[in-house]
Motif scaffolding. Structure first.
Motif, PDB file in Angstrom:
ATOM      1  N   UNK A   8      35.735  65.996  53.632  1.00 56.77           N
ATOM      2  CA  UNK A   8      35.802  65.685  52.205  1.00 56.77           C
ATOM      3  C   UNK A   8      34.433  65.617  51.531  1.00 56.77           C
ATOM      4  N   UNK A   9      33.388  65.235  52.260  1.00 55.94           N
ATOM      5  CA  UNK A   9      32.082  65.064  51.627  1.00 55.94           C
ATOM      6  C   UNK A   9      31.142  66.239  51.851  1.00 55.94           C
ATOM      7  N   UNK A  10      31.409  67.068  52.847  1.00 57.50           N
ATOM      8  CA  UNK A  10      30.496  68.174  53.135  1.00 57.50           C
ATOM      9  C   UNK A  10      31.201  69.527  53.065  1.00 57.50           C
ATOM     10  N   UNK A  11      32.138  69.742  53.973  1.00 57.46           N
ATOM     11  CA  UNK A  11      32.749  71.059  54.106  1.00 57.46           C
ATOM     12  C   UNK A  11      33.476  71.502  52.834  1.00 57.46           C
ATOM     13  N   UNK A  12      34.451  70.740  52.394  1.00 56.34           N
ATOM     14  CA  UNK A  12      35.275  71.137  51.244  1.00 56.34           C
ATOM     15  C   UNK A  12      34.448  71.294  49.955  1.00 56.34           C
ATOM     16  N   UNK A  13      33.558  70.345  49.614  1.00 56.96           N
ATOM     17  CA  UNK A  13      32.778  70.527  48.378  1.00 56.96           C
ATOM     18  C   UNK A  13      31.899  71.783  48.398  1.00 56.96           C
ATOM     19  N   UNK A  14      31.315  72.093  49.561  1.00 52.49           N
ATOM     20  CA  UNK A  14      30.442  73.264  49.613  1.00 52.49           C
ATOM     21  C   UNK A  14      31.226  74.567  49.578  1.00 52.49           C
ATOM     22  N   UNK A  15      32.371  74.583  50.224  1.00 53.00           N
ATOM     23  CA  UNK A  15      33.236  75.770  50.135  1.00 53.00           C
ATOM     24  C   UNK A  15      33.675  75.972  48.686  1.00 53.00           C
ATOM     25  N   UNK A  16      34.017  74.885  48.011  1.00 52.81           N
ATOM     26  CA  UNK A  16      34.421  74.958  46.605  1.00 52.81           C
ATOM     27  C   UNK A  16      33.269  75.450  45.734  1.00 52.81           C
ATOM     28  N   UNK A  17      32.053  74.973  46.015  1.00 55.47           N
ATOM     29  CA  UNK A  17      30.871  75.409  45.257  1.00 55.47           C
ATOM     30  C   UNK A  17      30.696  76.922  45.378  1.00 55.47           C
ATOM     31  N   UNK A  18      30.797  77.436  46.586  1.00 61.59           N
ATOM     32  CA  UNK A  18      30.653  78.875  46.784  1.00 61.59           C
ATOM     33  C   UNK A  18      31.804  79.645  46.140  1.00 61.59           C
ATOM     34  N   UNK A  19      33.013  79.103  46.219  1.00 62.13           N
ATOM     35  CA  UNK A  19      34.183  79.771  45.632  1.00 62.13           C
ATOM     36  C   UNK A  19      34.061  79.852  44.110  1.00 62.13           C
ATOM     37  N   UNK A  20      33.602  78.767  43.501  1.00 61.43           N
ATOM     38  CA  UNK A  20      33.509  78.725  42.035  1.00 61.43           C
ATOM     39  C   UNK A  20      32.303  79.498  41.498  1.00 61.43           C
ATOM     40  N   UNK A  22      30.253  82.221  43.212  1.00 60.96           N
ATOM     41  CA  UNK A  22      29.892  83.114  44.323  1.00 60.96           C
ATOM     42  C   UNK A  22      28.590  83.877  44.111  1.00 60.96           C
ATOM     43  N   UNK A  23      28.171  84.058  42.872  1.00 62.35           N
ATOM     44  CA  UNK A  23      26.919  84.775  42.619  1.00 62.35           C
ATOM     45  C   UNK A  23      25.689  83.882  42.759  1.00 62.35           C
ATOM     46  N   UNK A  24      25.893  82.567  42.711  1.00 60.38           N
ATOM     47  CA  UNK A  24      24.765  81.640  42.814  1.00 60.38           C
ATOM     48  C   UNK A  24      24.642  80.977  44.179  1.00 60.38           C
ATOM     49  N   UNK A  25      25.759  80.853  44.907  1.00 59.95           N
ATOM     50  CA  UNK A  25      25.745  80.092  46.153  1.00 59.95           C
ATOM     51  C   UNK A  25      26.372  80.856  47.308  1.00 59.95           C
ATOM     52  N   UNK A  26      25.703  80.783  48.444  1.00 57.70           N
ATOM     53  CA  UNK A  26      26.285  81.211  49.715  1.00 57.70           C
ATOM     54  C   UNK A  26      26.136  80.010  50.653  1.00 57.70           C
ATOM     55  N   UNK A  27      27.238  79.579  51.239  1.00 59.81           N
ATOM     56  CA  UNK A  27      27.244  78.390  52.084  1.00 59.81           C
ATOM     57  C   UNK A  27      27.675  78.764  53.495  1.00 59.81           C
TER      58      UNK A  27
END
Length: 199
Positions: A8-20, A22-27
């Motif tokens: 909840x604090x690491x994996x899911x938020x970072x996957x969501x960041x990359x999903x939302x 994708x041009x700014x973040x690769x996780x």
């Protein structure tokens, strides 16, 4: 790590960041990172970890190595490093000095992310680290386990959610039911206990 906290604090938020974005973040989520390989580390702009970067005894060395390589590191911590004797893991934590190891990691961390302003103040007080940031806990309401299943009722619902490590918190409600019963309110309310386990 692979705990629920990490999810909840690491994996899911970072996957969501990359999903939302994708041009700014690769996780990358790495459960066995190559922390001794400088070339491997250099591919990252930021390293985020839960409680410890590598083994506890190498944490400070690894944080310093990342600093030398110009890679900011962020330690995430959601719970106090020294839970009280009511916590189910208390004896394990004390026997293995995990509380001292986490506190040392906090003192040697470059940046720290935590859950609430109150906890951030406590971390800053004991570490003298001014780089403490608050990212509140959150859930993804679209996940199946959080999908509402409303049932109409005229009763006022009182819900409580927690695991066995929150038993002491649940004890704060001791006497509440009797108080509501003596006030003649039992036919107007419904208690819902969720997520409790018996470990």
């Amino acid at each position: 790590d692979r705990t629920g906290v990490s999810y909840f604090r690491s994996t899911k938020p970072h996957i969501t960041l990359e999903t939302m974005f994708p041009n700014e973040f690769h996780v990358d989520i790495e459960y066995e990172p190559k922390l001794d390989d400088d070339e491997w580390l250099k591919q990252y702009d930021i390293i985020h970890y839960h409680r410890t970067l590598g083994p506890y005894e190498k944490h400070e060395q690894l944080v310093n190595k990342c600093k030398e390589l110009g890679i900011p590191t962020f330690m995430d911590i959601d719970d106090h490093w020294a839970p009280g004797p009511h916590h189910p893991a208390y004896q394990i934590i004390k026997n293995n000095q995990i509380d001292k190891k986490i506190l040392n990691n906090l003192r040697t961390a470059e940046n720290i992310i935590t859950t609430t302003p109150v906890f951030a103040e406590e971390i800053t007080r004991v570490t003298k680290n001014e780089n403490v940031f608050v990212l509140p806990n959150a859930i993804d309401p679209t996940e199946k386990q959080f999908t509402p299943n409303p049932e109409k009722s005229d009763r006022i619902r009182i819900g409580w959610l927690g695991g066995s490590s929150h038993l002491k918190d649940l004890e704060l409600l001791n006497g509440l039911v009797n108080s509501l019963k003596s006030d003649g309110l039992m036919d107007k309310i419904q208690f819902v206990l969720c997520g409790f386990d018996l470990r």
